[in-house]
Design a protein around this motif. Structure first.
Motif, PDB file in Angstrom:
ATOM      1  N   ASN A 175       0.835  -1.202   0.000  1.00  0.00           N
ATOM      2  CA  ASN A 175       0.000   0.000   0.000  1.00  0.00           C
ATOM      3  C   ASN A 175       0.866   1.247   0.000  1.00  0.00           C
ATOM      4  OD1 ASN A 175      -2.847  -1.218   0.763  1.00  0.00           O
ATOM      5  ND2 ASN A 175      -1.391  -2.134   2.178  1.00  0.00           N
ATOM      6  N   GLN A 176       0.283   2.325  -0.510  1.00  0.00           N
ATOM      7  CA  GLN A 176       0.951   3.605  -0.371  1.00  0.00           C
ATOM      8  C   GLN A 176       0.747   4.104   1.053  1.00  0.00           C
ATOM      9  OE1 GLN A 176      -0.292   6.770  -3.044  1.00  0.00           O
ATOM     10  NE2 GLN A 176       0.309   8.314  -1.528  1.00  0.00           N
ATOM     11  N   VAL A 177       1.844   4.322   1.768  1.00  0.00           N
ATOM     12  CA  VAL A 177       1.780   4.865   3.124  1.00  0.00           C
ATOM     13  C   VAL A 177       2.637   6.126   3.145  1.00  0.00           C
ATOM     14  CG1 VAL A 177       2.258   4.477   5.572  1.00  0.00           C
ATOM     15  CG2 VAL A 177       1.479   2.569   4.139  1.00  0.00           C
ATOM     16  N   ASP A 178       2.004   7.273   3.365  1.00  0.00           N
ATOM     17  CA  ASP A 178       2.752   8.539   3.385  1.00  0.00           C
ATOM     18  C   ASP A 178       3.345   8.823   4.757  1.00  0.00           C
ATOM     19  OD1 ASP A 178       2.146   9.462   0.629  1.00  0.00           O
ATOM     20  OD2 ASP A 178       0.097   9.421   1.363  1.00  0.00           O
ATOM     21  N   ILE A 179       2.552   8.559   5.822  1.00  0.00           N
ATOM     22  CA  ILE A 179       3.014   8.806   7.191  1.00  0.00           C
ATOM     23  C   ILE A 179       2.773   7.548   8.027  1.00  0.00           C
ATOM     24  CG2 ILE A 179       2.741  10.215   9.268  1.00  0.00           C
ATOM     25  CD1 ILE A 179       1.656  12.465   7.495  1.00  0.00           C
ATOM     26  N   LEU A 180       3.806   7.157   8.757  1.00  0.00           N
ATOM     27  CA  LEU A 180       3.716   5.973   9.620  1.00  0.00           C
ATOM     28  C   LEU A 180       3.908   6.404  11.071  1.00  0.00           C
ATOM     29  CD1 LEU A 180       3.701   2.908  10.194  1.00  0.00           C
ATOM     30  CD2 LEU A 180       6.161   2.892   9.655  1.00  0.00           C
ATOM     31  N   LEU A 181       2.853   6.227  11.891  1.00  0.00           N
ATOM     32  CA  LEU A 181       2.978   6.405  13.336  1.00  0.00           C
ATOM     33  C   LEU A 181       3.469   5.068  13.888  1.00  0.00           C
ATOM     34  CD1 LEU A 181      -0.287   8.392  14.200  1.00  0.00           C
ATOM     35  CD2 LEU A 181       2.036   9.275  14.042  1.00  0.00           C
ATOM     36  N   LEU A 182       4.701   5.035  14.391  1.00  0.00           N
ATOM     37  CA  LEU A 182       5.391   3.762  14.615  1.00  0.00           C
ATOM     38  C   LEU A 182       5.874   3.624  16.059  1.00  0.00           C
ATOM     39  CD1 LEU A 182       6.659   1.185  13.317  1.00  0.00           C
ATOM     40  CD2 LEU A 182       8.680   2.590  12.806  1.00  0.00           C
ATOM     41  N   ASP A 183       5.319   2.642  16.762  1.00  0.00           N
ATOM     42  CA  ASP A 183       5.788   2.320  18.115  1.00  0.00           C
ATOM     43  C   ASP A 183       7.202   1.739  18.010  1.00  0.00           C
ATOM     44  OD1 ASP A 183       5.917   1.813  20.812  1.00  0.00           O
ATOM     45  OD2 ASP A 183       4.791  -0.071  20.677  1.00  0.00           O
ATOM     46  N   ILE A 184       8.073   2.178  18.895  1.00  0.00           N
ATOM     47  CA  ILE A 184       9.476   1.751  18.784  1.00  0.00           C
ATOM     48  C   ILE A 184       9.687   0.323  19.286  1.00  0.00           C
ATOM     49  CG2 ILE A 184      10.456   2.447  21.026  1.00  0.00           C
ATOM     50  CD1 ILE A 184      12.567   4.000  19.244  1.00  0.00           C
ATOM     51  N   LYS A 185       8.841  -0.108  20.269  1.00  0.00           N
ATOM     52  CA  LYS A 185       8.986  -1.460  20.829  1.00  0.00           C
ATOM     53  C   LYS A 185       7.803  -2.305  20.408  1.00  0.00           C
ATOM     54  CE  LYS A 185      12.400  -1.530  24.210  1.00  0.00           C
ATOM     55  NZ  LYS A 185      12.988  -2.591  25.031  1.00  0.00           N
ATOM     56  N   MET A 186       8.032  -3.185  19.396  1.00  0.00           N
ATOM     57  CA  MET A 186       6.972  -4.074  18.912  1.00  0.00           C
ATOM     58  C   MET A 186       7.532  -5.470  18.736  1.00  0.00           C
ATOM     59  SD  MET A 186       4.626  -1.988  16.178  1.00  0.00           S
ATOM     60  CE  MET A 186       5.962  -1.776  15.018  1.00  0.00           C
ATOM     61  N   PRO A 187       6.676  -6.503  18.794  1.00  0.00           N
ATOM     62  CA  PRO A 187       7.148  -7.879  18.601  1.00  0.00           C
ATOM     63  C   PRO A 187       7.550  -8.174  17.158  1.00  0.00           C
ATOM     64  CG  PRO A 187       4.763  -7.821  18.894  1.00  0.00           C
ATOM     65  CD  PRO A 187       5.262  -6.435  19.137  1.00  0.00           C
ATOM     66  N   ILE A 188       8.267  -9.276  16.995  1.00  0.00           N
ATOM     67  CA  ILE A 188       8.777  -9.817  15.722  1.00  0.00           C
ATOM     68  C   ILE A 188       9.841  -8.885  15.120  1.00  0.00           C
ATOM     69  CG2 ILE A 188       8.237 -10.745  13.432  1.00  0.00           C
ATOM     70  CD1 ILE A 188       5.428 -11.338  14.417  1.00  0.00           C
ATOM     71  N   LYS A 189       9.456  -7.675  14.745  1.00  0.00           N
ATOM     72  CA  LYS A 189      10.428  -6.664  14.314  1.00  0.00           C
ATOM     73  C   LYS A 189      10.123  -5.368  15.058  1.00  0.00           C
ATOM     74  CE  LYS A 189      11.683  -8.297   9.674  1.00  0.00           C
ATOM     75  NZ  LYS A 189      13.123  -8.423   9.928  1.00  0.00           N
ATOM     76  N   SER A 190      11.153  -4.753  15.570  1.00  0.00           N
ATOM     77  CA  SER A 190      10.955  -3.512  16.329  1.00  0.00           C
ATOM     78  C   SER A 190      10.728  -2.335  15.385  1.00  0.00           C
ATOM     79  CB  SER A 190      12.193  -3.223  17.193  1.00  0.00           C
ATOM     80  OG  SER A 190      13.294  -2.856  16.353  1.00  0.00           O
ATOM     81  N   GLY A 191      10.302  -1.216  15.987  1.00  0.00           N
ATOM     82  CA  GLY A 191      10.112  -0.003  15.197  1.00  0.00           C
ATOM     83  C   GLY A 191      11.409   0.461  14.549  1.00  0.00           C
ATOM     84  N   ILE A 192      12.531   0.297  15.255  1.00  0.00           N
ATOM     85  CA  ILE A 192      13.831   0.693  14.692  1.00  0.00           C
ATOM     86  C   ILE A 192      14.176  -0.168  13.482  1.00  0.00           C
ATOM     87  CG2 ILE A 192      16.322   0.729  15.134  1.00  0.00           C
ATOM     88  CD1 ILE A 192      14.869   3.066  16.376  1.00  0.00           C
ATOM     89  N   GLN A 193      13.871  -1.468  13.545  1.00  0.00           N
ATOM     90  CA  GLN A 193      14.122  -2.360  12.400  1.00  0.00           C
ATOM     91  C   GLN A 193      13.235  -1.980  11.204  1.00  0.00           C
ATOM     92  OE1 GLN A 193      13.541  -5.997  14.802  1.00  0.00           O
ATOM     93  NE2 GLN A 193      15.488  -6.740  13.915  1.00  0.00           N
TER      94      GLN A 193
END
Length: 502
Positions: free
Chosen positions: A47-65
């Motif tokens: 999908n086209q995503v222009d802005i991502l509100l991203l939690d830094i600590k998430m399972p499987i892959k982190s926000g930093i990853q």
């Protein structure tokens, strides 16, 4: 509207974020949510995503990853990090992966909306800059192609500058005469050609369009291979498209090797558009139709003066009918020009107040036949002028002057609209396009289209002198959706390109 994805592993946080964002006020669109980093990446891929509100600590892959993945793959999505940790190390990594903002939970509504607005403004500025670069490169490419068509450059120069030309083997020119909403018609025609010709051989052609005047465009089909495309294929596709209209005329050139000189075929297609005056069809293919140049000459000047000076209206009408019968039989654009030139030179010399042209008669006639569609229309225009000469007076009829003033006022109020046309004006005045066109030309010495063009160019000059706008913006502000065509018309009228105007 820019599209926003919300990614947080906590359900209630995602719901709160959706609730506190001022979606309508910010012109943002919610397109989904994700609860782990892998899910975020999958959504961004699809999908086209222009802005991502991203939690830094998430399972499987982190926000930093996720942020790293977006940067490494050069994805244009802008990231606003959400975290419960006011940690310098996280902030440092966020900067490394070009994150737009870093918000610490619990997130305040005002702070979030301000961050989203700032992010949105950044995206819009980048998009505007990229659009300007795209428009400039497209303009340069079309200019180089057009110069090759006119034989100012050779094809080898295009090969060097635009590598994609090496993938193509053939070219073909198609001419379109269509008065009225010309740009809309041509755009529809191109889309139809791409859909229907490419079905013979997937993605086999690309198309460049060059607008020559308000009623004529020349298309250049650039063809990869001729395996499944023939003149008959193209004729069949075009025939289906133009079935519903009787005011269009199409000329179709030969399919030639791309390395061959383009100029001859381009000029042939251009000239064949004038066959609309002589054949009972709205399409001509290649050079199959040869005009009959054995036409009967009429001593126009002497006979025309005799009819006018004797005020013999019946003889005058018969003479003009005879002239146009011979023009029709000749099938010759040159004879058409010669006959009309003789008529208007005679009228201008003997009745100068009735043929008020600020241009040479040759230019007057050339522009007349470039804009019209049928010999009957041209004959009506000639009748309008000769009737006025028969009723010669020293000033214009008030009704004519009043009507022209009304037309000019309408043009001045609507010249910024790209769809402004003689047909639209005639509907407003409630008279036929041919009639208002002939009266306008008689009173002002120029056609309605010429008046519109010169008005637009005068306003373009004023806008250029302000140094506030780029050429694309000025083109749109004076009623041209095609900046290439605007530049060409500006140079023709003012003697230099808009870029070099000062």
């Amino acid at each position: 509207m820019l599209k926003v994805l919300i990614a947080d592993d906590e359900y209630f946080i995602r719901q709160r974020l959706k609730k506190i964002i001022d979606w309508d006020e910010l012109s943002l669109e919610f397109i989904g949510e994700a609860e782990n980093g892998k899910e975020v990446i999958n959504k961004i891929k699809n999908n086209q995503v222009d802005i991502l509100l991203l939690d830094i600590k998430m399972p499987i892959k982190s926000g930093i990853q996720v942020a790293e993945y977006i940067m490494v793959n050069d994805i244009k999505t802008k990231i606003i990090i959400l975290t419960g940790y006011n940690d310098f190390d996280y902030a440092q990594k966020a900067v490394k992966y070009k994150v737009e903002d870093y918000l610490v939970k619990p997130i305040n509504k005002k702070t979030l909306n301000e961050a989203l607005n700032t992010c949105k403004e950044t995206i819009l500025k980048v998009n505007e800059k990229q659009q300007k670069i795209y428009d400039y490169n497209k303009f340069q490419k079309r200019t180089n192609i057009y110069n090759t068509i006119l034989d100012f450059n050779n094809v080898k120069k295009l090969y060097k500058e635009y590598k994609e030309f090496n993938n193509y083997e053939y070219v073909q020119f198609i001419g379109i005469f269509f008065p009225g909403n010309h740009d809309i018609y041509v755009a529809s025609f191109i889309n139809y050609l791409l859909r229907n010709i490419n079905k013979f051989n997937n993605e086999n052609i690309s198309i460049e369009s060059f607008k020559e005047n308000e009623s004529v465009s020349i298309l250049q089909l650039i063809i990869k291979s001729q395996d499944a495309i023939t003149l008959n294929n193209i004729k069949s596709v075009i025939s289906h498209f133009i079935t519903d209209t009787n005011v269009v005329f199409i000329s179709i050139g030969d399919i030639i090797p791309i390395g061959k000189n383009w100029t001859k075929n381009y000029k042939l297609v251009w000239n064949q558009l004038y066959q609309r005056y002589f054949i009972n069809d709205n399409m001509i293919i290649s050079n199959k139709l040869k005009p009959n140049n054995k036409y009967k000459s009429i001593a126009i000047r002497k006979k025309l003066l005799l009819c006018l000076n004797s005020k013999n209206n019946n003889a005058l009408k018969k003479l003009i009918n005879d002239i146009f019968t011979n023009i029709s039989k000749s099938g010759s654009k040159d004879y058409l020009i010669l006959s009309l030139t003789e008529i208007f030179v005679t009228l201008q010399i003997n009745y100068p107040d009735q043929v008020n042209s600020n241009k040479s008669i040759n230019s007057f006639v050339q522009e007349l036949i470039a804009e019209d569609y049928s010999l009957e229309h041209l004959k009506e225009i000639v009748f309008t002028y000769t009737d006025q000469c028969l009723e010669y007076v020293n000033h214009e009829k008030p009704s004519n002057t009043s009507m022209v003033s009304k037309i000019i006022k309408y043009i001045e109020e609507n010249y910024t609209d790209p769809s402004l046309s003689v047909s639209e004006i005639s509907n407003y005045i409630d008279l036929t396009p041919t009639y208002i066109g002939s009266i306008f030309k008689k009173v002002t010495g120029q056609s309605i289209l010429q008046y519109i063009t010169e008005l637009r160019m005068d306003h373009a000059k004023k806008l250029l002198r302000t140094d506030k706008y780029n050429i694309t913006e000025i083109s749109q502000m004076v009623g041209y959706s095609d900046v290439f065509y605007f530049s060409k018309k500006f140079k023709k009228i003012h003697g230099c390109s808009p870029k070099n105007f000062s």
